[in-house]
Design an enzyme around this catalytic site. Structure first.
Site, PDB file in Angstrom:
ATOM      1  N   VAL A  76      -0.365  -2.137   6.551  1.00 43.05           N
ATOM      2  CA  VAL A  76      -0.671  -2.502   5.266  1.00 43.05           C
ATOM      3  C   VAL A  76       0.480  -3.919   5.233  1.00 43.05           C
ATOM      4  O   VAL A  76       1.560  -3.818   5.444  1.00 43.05           O
ATOM      5  CB  VAL A  76      -0.139  -1.657   3.934  1.00 43.05           C
ATOM      6  CG1 VAL A  76      -0.390  -2.490   2.440  1.00 43.05           C
ATOM      7  CG2 VAL A  76      -1.216  -0.254   3.800  1.00 43.05           C
ATOM      8  N   CYS A  77      -0.079  -5.007   4.796  1.00 39.61           N
ATOM      9  CA  CYS A  77       0.865  -6.108   4.455  1.00 39.61           C
ATOM     10  C   CYS A  77       1.132  -6.172   2.971  1.00 39.61           C
ATOM     11  O   CYS A  77       0.408  -6.545   2.149  1.00 39.61           O
ATOM     12  CB  CYS A  77       0.013  -7.407   4.903  1.00 39.61           C
ATOM     13  SG  CYS A  77       1.081  -8.913   4.804  1.00 39.61           S
ATOM     14  N   LEU A  78       2.370  -5.634   2.679  1.00 37.56           N
ATOM     15  CA  LEU A  78       2.751  -5.679   1.315  1.00 37.56           C
ATOM     16  C   LEU A  78       4.178  -5.988   1.449  1.00 37.56           C
ATOM     17  O   LEU A  78       5.040  -5.363   2.175  1.00 37.56           O
ATOM     18  CB  LEU A  78       2.649  -4.508   0.646  1.00 37.56           C
ATOM     19  CG  LEU A  78       3.020  -4.265  -0.818  1.00 37.56           C
ATOM     20  CD1 LEU A  78       2.283  -5.200  -1.639  1.00 37.56           C
ATOM     21  CD2 LEU A  78       3.001  -2.718  -1.264  1.00 37.56           C
TER      22      LEU A  78
END
Length: 149
Positions: A76-78
């Site tokens: 996840v790219c957060l």
């Protein structure tokens, strides 16, 4: 511990513990009620390490999803899971951040570059791809399992 007890979950989210004595490993289910991913059901696993709150929890998406900010391996790219993490942030901050990714996918910082390009160039096609992936089907050579709730 305190963090888990003080969770203030959005109504689209639900948490489950496979082991009630282990509050450091749990699943989060997000069922967006608007946007591209409306009516989908997405499961994330959280692993809270010894370094918390100085290090962010490890979060993986267990549902294969067609999304610019989540790759097919579930990474996840957060920003707050990486460079923008601060010890004042909480599990709640991450949950709201994840929910926001479903409402506003961000093509500027993609893990799935193909999905990001489609979102930038052709929102209609992106929407069709999301719908197809959630119903269960192929996008290109990638098969997505059904994840409608």
């Amino acid at each position: 511990q305190k963090d888990i007890n003080e969770l203030n979950l959005p109504k689209t989210c639900d948490i489950s513990f496979s082991d009630p004595d282990d509050l450091l490993n749990f699943k989060l289910v997000i069922c967006p009620d608007e946007g591209f991913y409306k009516s989908g059901k997405f499961v994330f696993s959280f692993k809270v390490g010894q370094g918390y709150p100085h290090d962010p929890p490890k979060v993986k998406c267990e549902t294969m999803v067609y999304h610019p900010n989540i790759d097919l391996e579930g990474n996840v790219c957060l920003n707050i899971l990486r460079e923008d993490w601060k010890p004042v942030l909480t599990i709640n901050s991450i949950i709201y951040g994840l929910q926001y990714l479903f409402l506003e996918p961000n093509p500027e910082d993609p893990l799935n570059k193909e999905a990001a390009e489609v979102l930038q160039n052709n929102r209609r096609l992106f929407e069709q791809n999301v719908q197809r992936s959630m119903r269960g089907g192929y996008i290109g050579s990638t098969y997505f399992e059904r994840c409608l709730k």
